[in-house]
Motif scaffolding. Structure first.
Motif, PDB file in Angstrom:
ATOM      1  N   ALA A 137     -14.246  64.843  13.892  1.00 37.16           N
ATOM      2  CA  ALA A 137     -15.274  64.099  13.171  1.00 37.16           C
ATOM      3  C   ALA A 137     -14.622  63.215  12.117  1.00 37.16           C
ATOM      4  O   ALA A 137     -13.653  63.614  11.459  1.00 37.16           O
ATOM      5  N   VAL A 138     -15.156  61.996  11.962  1.00 31.25           N
ATOM      6  CA  VAL A 138     -14.681  61.100  10.912  1.00 31.25           C
ATOM      7  C   VAL A 138     -15.871  60.633  10.085  1.00 31.25           C
ATOM      8  O   VAL A 138     -16.961  60.414  10.603  1.00 31.25           O
ATOM      9  N   ASP A 139     -15.636  60.495   8.802  1.00 29.34           N
ATOM     10  CA  ASP A 139     -16.687  60.056   7.880  1.00 29.34           C
ATOM     11  C   ASP A 139     -16.006  59.577   6.607  1.00 29.34           C
ATOM     12  O   ASP A 139     -14.964  60.121   6.211  1.00 29.34           O
ATOM     13  N   MET A 140     -16.602  58.585   5.939  1.00 31.40           N
ATOM     14  CA  MET A 140     -16.021  58.093   4.695  1.00 31.40           C
ATOM     15  C   MET A 140     -16.231  59.046   3.529  1.00 31.40           C
ATOM     16  O   MET A 140     -15.546  58.956   2.506  1.00 31.40           O
ATOM     17  N   ASN A 141     -17.174  59.980   3.686  1.00 25.16           N
ATOM     18  CA  ASN A 141     -17.497  60.937   2.624  1.00 25.16           C
ATOM     19  C   ASN A 141     -16.569  62.150   2.723  1.00 25.16           C
ATOM     20  O   ASN A 141     -16.648  62.906   3.691  1.00 25.16           O
ATOM     21  N   PRO A 142     -15.712  62.374   1.748  1.00 23.31           N
ATOM     22  CA  PRO A 142     -14.804  63.527   1.834  1.00 23.31           C
ATOM     23  C   PRO A 142     -15.526  64.867   1.810  1.00 23.31           C
ATOM     24  O   PRO A 142     -14.951  65.884   2.197  1.00 23.31           O
ATOM     25  N   SER A 188     -13.978  55.647   7.227  1.00 21.24           N
ATOM     26  CA  SER A 188     -15.300  55.041   7.399  1.00 21.24           C
ATOM     27  C   SER A 188     -15.578  54.770   8.872  1.00 21.24           C
ATOM     28  O   SER A 188     -14.725  54.224   9.588  1.00 21.24           O
ATOM     29  N   THR A 189     -16.777  55.122   9.322  1.00 21.62           N
ATOM     30  CA  THR A 189     -17.141  54.873  10.709  1.00 21.62           C
ATOM     31  C   THR A 189     -17.372  53.391  10.983  1.00 21.62           C
ATOM     32  O   THR A 189     -17.491  52.993  12.144  1.00 21.62           O
ATOM     33  N   ARG A 190     -17.449  52.580   9.952  1.00 26.27           N
ATOM     34  CA  ARG A 190     -17.678  51.143  10.129  1.00 26.27           C
ATOM     35  C   ARG A 190     -16.414  50.308   9.910  1.00 26.27           C
ATOM     36  O   ARG A 190     -16.449  49.082  10.041  1.00 26.27           O
ATOM     37  N   ASP A 191     -15.318  50.972   9.585  1.00 25.96           N
ATOM     38  CA  ASP A 191     -14.044  50.290   9.399  1.00 25.96           C
ATOM     39  C   ASP A 191     -13.228  50.445  10.679  1.00 25.96           C
ATOM     40  O   ASP A 191     -12.417  51.367  10.826  1.00 25.96           O
ATOM     41  N   THR A 192     -13.466  49.554  11.645  1.00 27.82           N
ATOM     42  CA  THR A 192     -12.839  49.726  12.958  1.00 27.82           C
ATOM     43  C   THR A 192     -11.320  49.600  12.893  1.00 27.82           C
ATOM     44  O   THR A 192     -10.606  50.281  13.648  1.00 27.82           O
ATOM     45  N   LYS A 193     -10.817  48.768  12.001  1.00 26.98           N
ATOM     46  CA  LYS A 193      -9.361  48.631  11.875  1.00 26.98           C
ATOM     47  C   LYS A 193      -8.738  49.944  11.424  1.00 26.98           C
ATOM     48  O   LYS A 193      -7.738  50.406  12.001  1.00 26.98           O
ATOM     49  N   ALA A 199      -6.264  52.545  13.602  1.00 25.70           N
ATOM     50  CA  ALA A 199      -4.959  52.944  13.076  1.00 25.70           C
ATOM     51  C   ALA A 199      -4.849  54.463  13.003  1.00 25.70           C
ATOM     52  O   ALA A 199      -3.817  55.055  13.379  1.00 25.70           O
ATOM     53  N   PHE A 200      -5.912  55.108  12.520  1.00 19.03           N
ATOM     54  CA  PHE A 200      -5.902  56.574  12.455  1.00 19.03           C
ATOM     55  C   PHE A 200      -5.760  57.179  13.849  1.00 19.03           C
ATOM     56  O   PHE A 200      -4.958  58.094  14.066  1.00 19.03           O
ATOM     57  N   LEU A 201      -6.522  56.661  14.816  1.00 22.76           N
ATOM     58  CA  LEU A 201      -6.508  57.226  16.162  1.00 22.76           C
ATOM     59  C   LEU A 201      -5.184  56.962  16.879  1.00 22.76           C
ATOM     60  O   LEU A 201      -4.725  57.800  17.664  1.00 22.76           O
TER      61      LEU A 201
END
Length: 407
Positions: free
Chosen positions: A33-38, A53-58, A62-64
């Motif tokens: 799961a990914v989310d901008m909220n820690p 952030s789920t809306r920061d595709t860049k 990079a994370f993936l």
């Protein structure tokens, strides 16, 4: 059966995505799961999580790129978040199944969606793009009662019902705050009962396990905002289901959705069913999480997960195994300082209460309710029939007392 080594990326880890994460885990699927909220609450249920952030595709890509060097990801999905375009982009980056980018685009732009529906012969309200309050006046003169809305927002943000001309300038400004390219949408208001639907398109064929009657008993209280107060299952309009599903099939084909999930907002007008809009995603709130599984025994989120993983849908799982009444309703509080709530223990002791949540803490300053995201809390209850469910709703509202201190 799903491969237990498969891993599903869930975009978002709010309460809206918790049901999807837990469903995947129950299927033997690993979850990331990914989310901008820690402090996202659904992180607690995921096998792995990351603060992105789920809306920061860049940043997601990079994370993936780093994560998948050691742990492959086999599918991408979300629930409740209106981001099918981002789901598709990230899935394409990973090389996993996804709906087309064109379909995702049509499903997230309400004007483009209506243009596609019009070409596909779907019954819809009259509509037009507007860029000024003067143009809203012109539309009101032609259509009468209007709904004004942004092109891409969910959760009723910026959505208002216009019944006369005196507040047009203010309501245009509210919607315009979310405008895309300097335009917002107005559409004629359709009279009639409303139904929420959730369909699975499976290789060109439609299956609609989710029907619920939408409740607008607080509409007058919050006008000009259009505020929904949950829904109830089973629907009182089952005689219209065949016509509704035929319309939904047309809608899916109009936006190029051959395989995937589609949430629909339907009005049963005197001339037959009409479609307000659809979303190419699972609903948030309690529709697919509570109303349908508690009422029919069908958890179609399992099949949406299979789709994301590129697996075959199990159609037998879409057949109801029971027929119970389920209702979800919301609490709405006046603006002010939240002091306390009475009646909690009495209500939550009932075995027919399956969910009860308050979303504010004592001491919080409560805003004026202008969107679904500002509701005070929620409850879900079950019963053997609709009449009993409605009686239980009233009892809950009579028992729960919300104390607000004026500011």
């Amino acid at each position: 059966m799903p491969n237990p080594q498969k891993r599903l990326l869930v975009l978002g880890a709010s309460q809206d995505q918790a049901f999807m994460i837990n469903t995947a885990k129950a299927m033997g699927i690993n979850t990331l799961a990914v989310d901008m909220n820690p402090n996202a609450p659904a992180f607690a249920f995921a096998d792995d999580f990351a603060v992105v952030s789920t809306r920061d595709t860049k940043a997601l890509k990079a994370f993936l790129d780093d994560y998948t060097q050691e742990k492959p990801v086999h599918g991408v999905a979300t629930m409740g978040s209106d981001i099918p375009h981002i789901v598709a982009e990230i899935a394409e980056h990973l090389g996993t199944w996804h709906i087309s980018h064109e379909t995702a685009k049509l499903a997230t732009n309400k004007f483009a969606m209506k243009e596609a529906f019009k070409r596909g012969g779907v019954r819809i309200p009259d509509y037009r793009l507007v860029g000024s309050a003067r143009e809203v006046h012109d539309a009101f003169d032609e259509y009468g009662k209007l709904v004004i809305k942004p092109l891409s927002e969910a959760g009723s943000r910026g959505v208002s019902l216009i019944t006369d001309t005196k507040d047009i300038a203010e309501l245009f400004d509210r919607a315009f705050a979310y405008a895309i390219d300097g335009k917002v949408l107005v559409e004629s208001f359709l009279e009639g009962p409303q139904i929420s639907t959730e369909s699975l398109m499976v290789n060109g064929h439609i299956h609609t396990p989710g029907y619920a009657d939408r409740n607008y008993d607080v509409l007058e209280r919050f006008l000009p905002q259009i505020m929904e107060n949950g829904g109830v299952q089973p629907s009182d309009h089952q005689d219209a289901f065949d016509d509704v599903e035929a319309m939904l099939l047309k809608a899916a084909k109009s936006i190029g959705l051959d395989h995937g999930v589609m949430k629909g907002d339907v009005v049963l007008t005197k001339d037959g069913p009409a479609l307000i809009e659809v979303a190419a995603r699972l609903s948030g709130g309690d529709f697919c999480e509570s109303l349908v599984p508690l009422g029919t025994g069908v958890n179609y989120v399992r099949n949406v997960i299979r789709m994301a993983l590129g697996e075959d849908v199990v159609l037998d799982e879409l057949a109801p195994t029971m027929n119970r009444a389920v209702s979800n309703r919301y609490f709405f509080a006046e603006p002010g300082r939240f002091h306390s709530v009475e009646g909690l223990e009495e209500v939550t002791a009932k075995d027919w209460i399956s969910k009860f949540e308050i979303w504010y803490k004592p001491g919080d300053l409560l805003p004026e309710t202008r969107s679904h995201g500002q509701r005070f809390g929620v409850f879900v209850l079950t019963a053997d029939d609709r009449e009993t469910a409605i009686a239980r709703e009233k009892w809950v509202y009579d028992t729960v007392k919300i104390r607000i201190d004026p500011v």
